[in-house]
Every structure is written in structure tokens, then in C-alpha cells.
Write an enzyme that holds these catalytic residues in place. Structure first.
Site, PDB file in Angstrom:
ATOM      1  N   ASP A 265       0.580  -1.859   0.225  1.00  0.00           N
ATOM      2  CA  ASP A 265      -0.116  -0.694  -0.151  1.00  0.00           C
ATOM      3  C   ASP A 265       0.901   1.306   0.310  1.00  0.00           C
ATOM      4  O   ASP A 265       2.221   1.320   0.534  1.00  0.00           O
ATOM      5  CB  ASP A 265      -0.919  -0.337   1.212  1.00  0.00           C
ATOM      6  CG  ASP A 265      -2.405   0.747   1.117  1.00  0.00           C
ATOM      7  OD1 ASP A 265      -2.202   2.144   0.041  1.00  0.00           O
ATOM      8  OD2 ASP A 265      -3.391   0.875   1.806  1.00  0.00           O
ATOM      9  N   TRP A 266       0.491   2.260  -0.040  1.00  0.00           N
ATOM     10  CA  TRP A 266       1.086   3.654  -0.469  1.00  0.00           C
ATOM     11  C   TRP A 266       2.005   4.250   0.534  1.00  0.00           C
ATOM     12  O   TRP A 266       1.293   4.344   1.802  1.00  0.00           O
ATOM     13  CB  TRP A 266       0.190   4.825  -1.396  1.00  0.00           C
ATOM     14  CG  TRP A 266       0.206   4.933  -2.508  1.00  0.00           C
ATOM     15  CD1 TRP A 266       0.738   5.260  -3.899  1.00  0.00           C
ATOM     16  CD2 TRP A 266       0.058   3.642  -3.881  1.00  0.00           C
ATOM     17  NE1 TRP A 266       0.886   5.468  -4.680  1.00  0.00           N
ATOM     18  CE2 TRP A 266       0.982   4.043  -4.583  1.00  0.00           C
ATOM     19  CE3 TRP A 266      -0.341   2.112  -3.685  1.00  0.00           C
ATOM     20  CZ2 TRP A 266       0.086   3.384  -6.066  1.00  0.00           C
ATOM     21  CZ3 TRP A 266      -0.915   1.626  -4.621  1.00  0.00           C
ATOM     22  CH2 TRP A 266      -0.005   2.001  -5.853  1.00  0.00           C
TER      23      TRP A 266
END
Length: 750
Positions: A265-266
Site C-alpha cells: 500500500d502507498w
């Protein structure tokens, strides 16, 4: 230059081109198996080229190897539509004029269809849009379990039941990947709240992990064949999920045999050495180190960038893990952008709009319909009063990473006006003012919803409009703003915001034909439930929201949706809240002084999530899991089994006749729950293990057969670390919902 020389040079250039083509690298030879092509490409790459491939080079892309003709990997947010283009190194809009998409219903609505065919249609349609936009990875679908109705991101997921989520996620993945686009199932795993999402350390039993929180991910891998999975922000057993050895290596790779790419995930990566060793393949993020603010375009400073390269060159780590990561990414590239047979896709087509509408209509749930107030009878109607901000507010903008720039969005008010036409007058009153803004990440709705009138003034206008109407339709619920249905924040309470309860209660006093349409991805409290004859769960329905809602409200479409999660009467009726751990350990939360402090959260309710908890505690929900009414009626016959006993390597089939006893065609979802009558470990009263949606004409009767095997009878034994089906007596509980039971068949496992 004379003609002879020109001809000779042209011939030489053609021969050179043919020679180059004849000597093309093996990895470009589409006649070779993918694994051979991957191996050949890997052997041609330098160390620096390999490291560049495993981390972002922009907000949504990672580097290829131009020297070898290996393309970049481009990802895009889903899961409800294709995100508009942003600048290379910033979140601001790129300003394209050809990146508007069709918005599909939120995944809670998809799950509410209880129809795998709708799931495949959804995946195929959104996959075509992603392919047209030249995306290689679609960041979705999400399958995190609905543990609490306060989770701001529940609308992106598929509900509270692991079997329903697992069944519905598989066709979506297959539909997406038919287009040469990788589905990226998220967020793996235990991402069940947005509050403190980066610092919550989840603690739970292996039994709850395997029985409740992992089945949909396992099905995505082993049945759906997903080509990528996204790690989640939270911690598990003290280690961030994006480089969690137990989750990524022991379970995902070793137990399930996953051969795709694990995408962070970012900003989900926090440690270089753990990311190297624990199964993270491709690091994405927002700023210098993937999470906090930093220098622009500093992707080389990501945890899997220069820090990794430096460790290799200093001899502190080897290249075995690096090669494994690159192999996974190359495999994804050959499955997507370098697949010569991938289709072209299409964007914003009328067919995609109709697909979204079809899914929306089938997912809308009729919760309550006293005195058959619905459907609206236009032949006897002169005036319809529409009340509420959600009748006019665009819902495709906002909510976090699922925010979209749409080609169009039909509001509930416009959808109703378009359908009613000149048959009746449709008048509108605001009723309440919620969030008048309409912008997220630079995408603007263009709506100006500012209204300075007081709560009393708005209510007075609504009552005036409503009192002499033939029908009053209130469109309310939640929106995509912070602390509602929105990423990075949880809801403040179960109740409706903006004093909507007061408006609904007062409307019920002046008009007996009140219909409340709840637009949300979450359950809400309904203190007025006994005063309102008709209630519809309207979800976030995307581009065709207004058209789909109007079709159901006037009876063009017979509603057939069923709830994919329980509506509790109050928050204390939810195990996660009753046992006091949400949103984390209270003492640790009180002592926490820094945003980055890790907060432990124990899932004390264990396997008893949703209807499992309500059954165990004998709690009457507001609306139960699996509930949904129709404009017709269905009668079930007495169910039967094809045998009285089964063995561990056998199956057993249950048959029940279902008849439409009403006057119009409709669809019913026949649900089969398994009840273990005696077990060595505590078990739920019943668990969903099969279902089938059946369409019946008026007076038509069909036989529905549902088959289960040993897996449906099993529980996960923590001590043995294996699934166990104990011999003994079981019941097949067949119903129209988890609480509307129509028949029980006893059987025995030998």
C-alpha cells in the site's frame, strides 16, 4: 542521392531490421512458456536494473528496462472505477480531458447482489476500462471483513461473511484479468478500521485469522488466480503487514502457492531488511520514504531502492530475494502489458453504463415495506415530494483513493424525474445540509450546495412540501466526507449525521407514505424504524445511481438484493464494541503521545463477527445478515437431503422447492447455513456455506439444490494448525436470511 543508391540503402535497412527481428530475445518469443521468458529476461538484467524494477518511479508506475524492451508497470486505483490521471510526482490532477470513467456501484452493493454473474460482469467491465487506459494493475477489489460498522472503508469491501466474500471476489478477478489487467486484491490482511491504520497492531487467534479474515484472500489466490495482492497498513504480531513474514511468506507463498506480485500500500513499507526478506515485491508510496513528506521525485530513497542496492554492494545481503522479486514482476508483465493477445478494452461506453445500472438494480435492498407502500403507483400519484441532500449530491467524488472523475452521474432526484416524466409532479426540498463541498484531489463536482438556512428553516420547508404529497421519498444516509464513508477516518457514531433523524421523524408525522432511502456503504442506526413504512438500502451506486433507484422505487425492477452485513440496532450489539477493544487498547490510547505510537488491538470477539455474534448472544438485529424483501412473495417447500450420512471424502446435497406466490417476476436468494450440533471447540450457531439466486415468474416453482462437502463442516484447530471436520450430527439450515429460517435437515458425518 541517385535512385540506385537509395534502393541499396533501403534494402540494407530492411535486411538489418529482419536480422534484428530474427535475433529477438527469447523473452519476447510468445511461443515460449512464460517461465522461460522470465528466466531469459532476468539473466540479461544488471543489478541496478533489477533494483529499479522493485520500487516506484512515479505516483503510479514502476520502472521497466528500456534497454531490453521491458515496459514500465502502471497501476491505477479502483475498485469502483478507473482513477483520473495525476501528475508524475504529485497528487494534483494531470488535467487530461479523456480520462473520465464510468463509476460502478461500491463493492458493498456488488456483494448485496449475491450473484456471482454480476461479479463477473463488474470485473469484465472495469477491466475493459483499465485496459483501454493502458493500466497493468487494478488496485482492487477489497475483501477485508466488516468487523465494525464504524470502519470508514467498509463501503469498498464485501461484507461480514468470509464465504460470501470469497464467492463474490473470484468472478470479479477473472473478469478483470481476462482483459490482460492484473487484479490486486486488498488489503492483506486484518485492515478492519481506518483510525490509527498505520499503527494498529492486530492480535487475534489463529482460528479467527483462518476462519474469518483469510478465506476471501485464499479464494482470490487459489480459485481466482489473482496476479497481485496489496499489503495493508496495519501491523500483525508486531510486524507491518507489508513486510510480515507470517502473512506474506508462510501463508501467502508457502501455504497457498501464490505466484503473483505483492504490492505495498502507498507508504506501507517501513523497513528495508524486513521488506527484503519477508515477501514484499513492489514498493509504492507518496513521498521520499514512501510515507512522510520529503523531496520531490525522491523514489531512489525508497526502502527497496538505494538502501537495498547499498546493502548488496556492501555484501550485507545477497541477491536471491532480489531475483525472486524481479521474477514475480516479470511474470506479471508477461501476463499483462507483454501479452500479445490482450484485448484493446473500451472506456465510458454505453454498455459499461448499462452494466453498472444492472449491478446497482440487483444490489439495492428493500429493508422494510409495511402496507406495501412500495412500489410507487404512478397511476394514482399526482405529487411526489423528494427530501434530502443525498438526492442531489454527487457521490463519485470523495471517499479516498476510490474517488473518481466520471463521464456522468445521474442523481436520485434526476433519475426519478426522468422516469416519472409528466405522470406526476416531483418537488424537492433540501431537508438538511451536510457537506456542501465537492472536491477531492483536484476533482471537482461543479456543484454548489451551500445553503445558509437554519435547521428549523430547512425542516419547515420539507414539512410544507411533504404534507400534501402522495409519496414522500427521503434520500439521506452518509456521504464520502471525513468520518463517514471515507478512507483514513472512521465514523464518529452509528447514528445518522446532520440531524437527519429529526427530519425523518417529523416527516413521518405529516405523511403516512414515507419512504427512506439510505445512501451509504455502512449500517446506520434507525431510531424511527417503527414510524417509517418503507426503507430502502441504496448504497453508493455510481454513474447510474438515480436511474437504478428510480427503477426500483416505481417498480420497473423488483428488488432482489440481500444484506451482506448485519444492521445492528445499537453499537453495543457488535462484538468488537461490546468487548471494548475497538479502536485499540484503551490504556495505550490514553498514554499515547505521538502519532506513530503502536497501539495493540485484540479481537476479543474472536470468530464471532456479524451474525455469528448476534446468534451467539441472542441479539435481535435491526436487520439481519442476508435480509432483503421483494415486491412478490416466495414460499419454500420442505427441504430434503440426498443422504442421511456422509463421509469425509463425500458430498451431500440439499434440495428445496421455491415458488413465487405473488403477481410479478422476482428473484430469491436461497441461503444454506451449517450448524454443528456438538463440537470440541466453540462454534457459531450457524455459518453460511452455500447460496443460490433463482429467478421465478408469477406462480412458477423451481427446485434449488445446494451441495456441501467436508470443507463446509470444518473448523480451524489452532493447536493442530489444520482444518478439522469432526464426525457427528449436523444441521443444514435453509432460509431467506440468517434469521428467516424456512427449513432444517439433519444429517451425520461419519
Amino acid at each position: 542521392m541517385n535512385m540506385k543508391l537509395k534502393t541499396m540503402l533501403l534494402g540494407l535497412s530492411v535486411m538489418t531490421a529482419l536480422s534484428a527481428f530474427a535475433q529477438k530475445p527469447v523473452y519476447l518469443d510468445t511461443g515460449k512458456p512464460i517461465e522461460e521468458r522470465v528466466k531469459d529476461a532476468l539473466n540479461r538484467m544488471t543489478l541496478e536494473e533489477k533494483v529499479k524494477m522493485i520500487h516506484a518511479q512515479s505516483k503510479f508506475s514502476s520502472a521497466g528496462v528500456p534497454r531490453l524492451g521491458i515496459p514500465e508497470v502502471w497501476a491505477t486505483d479502483g475498485p469502483h472505477g478507473i482513477r483520473p490521471e495525476v501528475l508524475w510526482d504529485e497528487w494534483d490532477q494531470a488535467g487530461w480531458t479523456n480520462d473520465s470513467c464510468i463509476a460502478y456501484p461500491a463493492l458493498t452493493c456488488l456483494s448485496a447482489t449475491w450473484n456471482p454473474e454480476m461479479s463477473h460482469l463488474y470485473g469484465k467491465s472495469i477491466g475493459e476500462e483499465a485496459r483501454y487506459r493502458k493500466k497493468d494493475i487494478l488496485l482492487g477489489p477489497g475483501v477485508n471483513i466488516y468487523r465494525t460498522p464504524l470502519n470508514g472503508r467498509n463501503f469498498e469491501y464485501m461484507g461480514e461473511d468470509p464465504y460470501l466474500s470469497a464467492t463474490m471476489v473470484v468472478p470479479y478477478i477473472k473478469g478483470v484479468q481476462e482483459n490482460g489487467v492484473a487484479a490486486c486484491v486488498k488489503h492483506y490482511a486484518l485492515n478492519n478500521q481506518e483510525f490509527n491504520r498505520h499503527t494498529t497492531n492486530v492480535q487475534l487467534s489463529d482460528r479467527a485469522l483462518y476462519e474469518i479474515y483469510l478465506p476471501a484472500f485464499k479464494a482470490a489466490v487459489q480459485e481466482g488466480g489473482t496476479w497481485s495482492i496489496m499489503g495493508s497498513y496495519n501491523l500483525y504480531q508486531g510486524q507491518h503487514a507489508c513486510h510480515n513474514k507470517r502473512l506474506l511468506k508462510d501463508i501467502l507463498r508457502d501455504e497457498w502457492g501464490f505466484d503473483g506480485v505483492v504490492v505495498s500500500d502507498w507508504g506501507g513499507v517501513h523497513n528495508t531488511e524486513q521488506a527484503i526478506r519477508n515477501g514484499m515485491d513492489l514498493e509504492f508510496g507518496s513521498w521520499t520514504n514512501g510515507l512522510s513528506a520529503g523531496t520531490r521525485n525522491a523514489y531512489d530513497n525508497y526502502y527497496l531502492a538505494f538502501p537495498y542496492l547499498k546493502l548488496i554492494k556492501e555484501g550485507k545481503v545477497g541477491t536471491k530475494e532480489l531475483d525472486e522479486k524481479v521474477i514475480n514482476i516479470l511474470r506479471l508483465i508477461f501476463r499483462t502489458s507483454m501479452d500479445p493477445y490482450k484485448p484493446f478494452g473500451s472506456l465510458g461506453s454505453p454498455e459499461h453504463g448499462q452494466a453498472g445500472r444492472k449491478i446497482a438494480e440487483e444490489g439495492i435492498v428493500l429493508l422494510q415495506n409495511k402496507n406495501n407502500v412500495l412500489p410507487v403507483d404512478l397511476n394514482k400519484t399526482k405529487k411526489i415530494a423528494v427530501i434530502g441532500e443525498n438526492a442531489i449530491k454527487m457521490m463519485t467524488v470523495g471517499g479516498g483513493s476510490s474517488s473518481l472523475k466520471v463521464k456522468y452521474e445521474i442523481s436520485p432526484l434526476d433519475g426519478l424525474k426522468n422516469r416519472v416524466g409528466s405522470q406526476a409532479e416531483v418537488v424537492y426540498a433540501r431537508g438538511y445540509v451536510g457537506d456542501p463541498t465537492g472536491e477531492y484531489n483536484g476533482v471537482k463536482t461543479g456543484q454548489d450546495l451551500k445553503d445558509d438556512r437554519s435547521e428549523d428553516e430547512l425542516l419547515a420547508e420539507a414539512l410544507q412540501v411533504a404534507k400534501d404529497a402522495d409519496y414522500v421519498i427521503f434520500f439521506g444516509g452518509l456521504n464520502k466526507s471525513n468520518h463517514q464513508d471515507c478512507e483514513d477516518s472512521d465514523r464518529a457514531s452509528l447514528g445518522l449525521p446532520y440531524a437527519q433523524d429529526r427530519v425523518i421523524s417529523e416527516l413521518a408525522k405529516v405523511n403516512k407514505k414515507l419512504i427512506v432511502v439510505n445512501i451509504s456503504g455502512n449500517a446506520v442506526a434507525m431510531p424511527w424504524v417503527n414510524d417509517v413504512p418503507a426503507i430502502v438500502q441504496g448504497w453508493f451506486l455510481g454513474s447510474e445511481a438515480g436511474t437504478a433507484l428510480a427503477s426500483v422505487l416505481v417498480g420497473d425492477t423488483n428488488p432482489s438484493g440481500k444484506l451482506p452485513f448485519t444492521f445492528p440496532a445499537k453499537l453495543e450489539d457488535v462484538g468488537a464494541h461490546k468487548l471494548g477493544e475497538y479502536p485499540g487498547n484503551k490504556e495505550e490510547l490514553a498514554k499515547s503521545k505521538h502519532r506513530g505510537d503502536t497501539i495493540n488491538e485484540t479481537y476479543h470477539e474472536d470468530i464471532f463477527v456479524g451474525y455469528r455474534w448476534a446468534d451467539k448472544e441472542k441479539i435481535k438485529p435491526l436487520f439481519p445478515f442476508g435480509h432483503g424483501l421483494s415486491y412478490t412473495t416466495f414460499v419454500y417447500g420442505k427441504p430434503s437431503a440426498d443422504k442421511k450420512t456422509m463421509t469425509a471424502d463425500d458430498t451431500i446435497s440439499f434440495t428445496v422447492n421455491v415458488k413465487n406466490t405473488g403477481t410479478r417476476e422476482g428473484q430469491e436468494v436461497v441461503q444454506l447455513y451449517i450448524s454443528d450440533k456438538k463440537s470440541s471447540l466453540p462454534r457459531p450457531v450457524k455459518e453460511l456455506k452455500a447460496f443460490q439466486k433463482v429467478r421465478l415468474a408469477p406462480g412458477e416453482e423451481k427446485e434449488v439444490t445446494l451441495t456441501v462437502d467436508k470443507k463446509a463442516l470444518s473448523f480451524f484447530d489452532d493447536g493442530k494448525h489444520e482444518w478439522v471436520a469432526e464426525p457427528g450430527k449436523f444441521e443444514a439450515v435453509i432460509g431467506s436470511s440468517s434469521r428467516d429460517i424456512r427449513g432444517i435437515v439433519s444429517f451425520e458425518l461419519k
